[in-house]
Design an enzyme around this catalytic site. Structure first.
Site, short mmCIF file in Angstrom:
data_model
loop_
_atom_site.label_atom_id
_atom_site.label_comp_id
_atom_site.label_asym_id
_atom_site.label_seq_id
_atom_site.Cartn_x
_atom_site.Cartn_y
_atom_site.Cartn_z
N TYR A 32 -4.15 2.15 -11.08
CA TYR A 32 -4.28 2.88 -9.31
C TYR A 32 -2.61 3.72 -9.50
O TYR A 32 -2.30 4.53 -9.09
CB TYR A 32 -3.59 2.38 -8.68
CG TYR A 32 -5.92 1.37 -8.53
CD1 TYR A 32 -6.64 1.49 -8.90
CD2 TYR A 32 -5.28 -0.10 -7.63
CE1 TYR A 32 -7.68 0.92 -8.89
CE2 TYR A 32 -6.39 -0.39 -7.49
CZ TYR A 32 -7.78 0.05 -8.34
OH TYR A 32 -8.82 -1.04 -8.46
N HIS A 52 -10.88 -3.87 -16.46
CA HIS A 52 -10.99 -3.75 -15.53
C HIS A 52 -12.82 -3.11 -15.18
O HIS A 52 -12.84 -2.94 -13.88
CB HIS A 52 -10.18 -2.01 -15.15
CG HIS A 52 -10.30 -1.48 -14.12
ND1 HIS A 52 -8.74 -0.86 -12.78
CD2 HIS A 52 -10.99 -0.88 -13.05
CE1 HIS A 52 -9.46 -0.78 -12.73
NE2 HIS A 52 -10.68 -0.19 -11.78
P1 NDP Z 1 -11.67 -1.69 1.61
O1 NDP Z 1 -13.88 -1.88 2.07
O2 NDP Z 1 -10.96 -2.43 1.45
O3 NDP Z 1 -11.46 0.15 2.14
C1 NDP Z 1 -10.32 0.48 2.54
C2 NDP Z 1 -11.08 2.12 3.78
O4 NDP Z 1 -11.30 0.49 4.94
C3 NDP Z 1 -9.71 2.59 3.82
O5 NDP Z 1 -10.18 3.94 4.34
C4 NDP Z 1 -9.43 2.12 4.93
O6 NDP Z 1 -8.70 3.05 5.66
C5 NDP Z 1 -10.37 1.62 6.28
N1 NDP Z 1 -10.02 0.39 6.96
C6 NDP Z 1 -9.65 -0.97 6.16
N2 NDP Z 1 -9.05 -1.56 7.02
C7 NDP Z 1 -10.01 -1.24 8.43
C8 NDP Z 1 -10.09 -1.56 10.11
N3 NDP Z 1 -9.95 -3.14 9.61
N4 NDP Z 1 -10.78 -1.08 10.68
C9 NDP Z 1 -11.20 -0.04 10.30
N5 NDP Z 1 -11.38 0.55 9.22
C10 NDP Z 1 -10.45 -0.13 8.26
O7 NDP Z 1 -11.72 -0.42 0.35
P2 NDP Z 1 -12.09 -0.39 -1.26
O8 NDP Z 1 -12.24 0.63 -2.12
O9 NDP Z 1 -10.09 0.18 -1.38
O10 NDP Z 1 -11.59 -1.03 -1.90
C11 NDP Z 1 -10.30 -2.68 -1.59
C12 NDP Z 1 -9.75 -2.92 -2.83
O11 NDP Z 1 -10.73 -3.51 -3.85
C13 NDP Z 1 -9.51 -1.13 -3.38
O12 NDP Z 1 -8.05 -1.01 -2.81
C14 NDP Z 1 -8.94 -2.30 -4.94
O13 NDP Z 1 -8.04 -2.72 -5.20
C15 NDP Z 1 -10.36 -2.72 -5.33
N6 NDP Z 1 -11.36 -2.45 -5.87
C16 NDP Z 1 -11.40 -2.57 -7.28
C17 NDP Z 1 -12.35 -1.52 -7.96
C18 NDP Z 1 -12.64 -2.05 -9.26
O14 NDP Z 1 -13.21 -1.11 -9.95
N7 NDP Z 1 -12.40 -3.58 -9.43
C19 NDP Z 1 -13.10 -1.07 -7.42
C20 NDP Z 1 -12.60 -0.04 -6.02
C21 NDP Z 1 -12.04 -0.64 -5.01
P3 NDP Z 1 -6.82 2.41 6.84
O15 NDP Z 1 -5.69 2.27 5.09
O16 NDP Z 1 -6.68 4.14 7.05
O17 NDP Z 1 -6.83 1.53 7.03
#
Ligand code: NDP
Length: 304
Positions: free
Chosen positions: A52, A121
């Site tokens: 990241y 990862h």
């Molecule tokens: P999420 O499911 O956490 O969704 C994030 C999105 O949702 C962003 O666009 C955010 O926008 C929005 N959001 C967050 N809270 C709200 C809310 N209450 N209402 C409306 N919209 C909301 O997606 P991620 O893919 O980021 O997954 C979470 C975490 O998992 C990652 O950040 C990472 O740490 C991990 N991950 C791990 C992976 C792996 O391969 N091991 C792959 C993908 C993710 P905003 O910021 O504008 O609120």
């Protein structure tokens, strides 16, 4: 017990908070403030990865929060991830020694003596995959990681570890939400005490990752499905995000939603004022769409 205090076991000594902060797509120079704000609100788990590019900022945010809120290092659970290399992406596979070096480099960037959870990862290690896992076992032994696990591993990858006679990972971080439930994998993991950590819990939201315009990739069918969650959330008097996150915690998955927005950070942590009833859990169980959306598990490089 409130969602802030709820934890799930990883091993005999270590538990993981039910709700943590995801940091994928948060820039290094922005993430320290987000981490500090989140810890101030009550988050006790921060999830990052070497890939990241924001471990320096995450470490700065954790230390700033410890000072600001009078917390101890042991109050905060930090996860980071090792990038195994992927020849399909022009990226050399890491050896066992390189895996150890990568962990040391992550700890240096984070400014920490240990992480609470260190993950491989992705299962891209091919012929080096078992050596990479052996390196994580050594890192745990050396106290650099309190617990160790994998991410994006399928049953085949977990069976490879079992067949080699090595201890099983303590966690597998995978894409898990009502559209990607992976029931066979989760059952396999549960039978072996491998904790599921759910990522991208909010995929079904119409606004998911709108900063990258990924929400617009949804089909009309998916958009119609999304309305079912909206109607359920309205009945419980919660946001759609809270419904999706509660689904994860109620299934026993640690969750790690990412948000840059303090109001959403707060909203995503407030999951204990309601419980999804059996009928709605059953309805959601029928909404599985198979492969992940954020990370296509059909990617051939995941199954080599
Ligand atoms: P999420 O499911 O956490 O969704 C994030 C999105 O949702 C962003 O666009 C955010 O926008 C929005 N959001 C967050 N809270 C709200 C809310 N209450 N209402 C409306 N919209 C909301 O997606 P991620 O893919 O980021 O997954 C979470 C975490 O998992 C990652 O950040 C990472 O740490 C991990 N991950 C791990 C992976 C792996 O391969 N091991 C792959 C993908 C993710 P905003 O910021 O504008 O609120």
């Amino acid at each position: 017990m409130s969602a802030i205090d709820q934890r799930f076991p990883l091993n005999d000594e270590t538990t993981i908070p039910a709700v943590g902060l995801g940091t994928y797509l948060i820039e290094d120079d922005q993430v320290a403030e987000v981490v500090k704000t989140a810890i101030g609100i009550g988050y006790r788990h921060v999830d990052t990865a070497a890939g990241y590019g924001n471990e320096v900022g995450v470490g700065n945010g954790v230390r700033a929060a410890l000072d600001a809120f009078g917390l101890e290092r042991s109050d905060i659970f930090v996860t980071t991830k090792f990038w195994p290399g992927n020849p399909a992406w022009g990226d050399d596979l890491k050896s066992k020694d390189q895996t150890i070096e990568e962990c040391n480099a992550s700890l240096k960037r984070l400014g920490l003596d240990y992480v609470d959870l260190y993950l491989i990862h992705a299962p891209f290690g091919g012929p080096n995959r078992l050596d990479q896992w052996r390196a994580l076992l050594d890192l745990k032994q050396a106290g650099k990681a309190r617990s160790i696990g994998v991410s994006n591993f399928t049953i085949d990858h977990l069976e490879e570890i079992e067949a080699a006679g090595l201890p099983a990972p303590e966690a597998n971080q995978i894409e898990l939400h009502p559209w990607s439930q992976k029931p066979e994998l989760v059952a396999y993991m549960r039978a072996r005490g491998i904790a599921p950590i759910a990522y991208s819990s909010l995929v079904p939201l119409s606004t998911w990752r709108e900063e990258r315009n990924e929400a617009s990739a949804k089909t009309d069918d998916m958009k119609a499905d999304g309305k079912i969650f909206a109607a359920m959330a309205e009945r419980y008097g919660v946001s759609e995000a809270q419904l999706l996150l509660r689904w994860g915690v109620q299934n026993g998955f640690a969750i790690i939603p990412k948000s840059l927005n303090p109001e959403r950070l707060r909203n995503n942590l407030e999951l204990d004022g309601f419980e999804i009833d059996g009928a709605d859990m059953n309805k959601m169980a029928t909404m599985d769409r198979g492969d992940g959306v954020a990370w296509a598990s059909g990617d051939p490089s995941l199954t080599d």
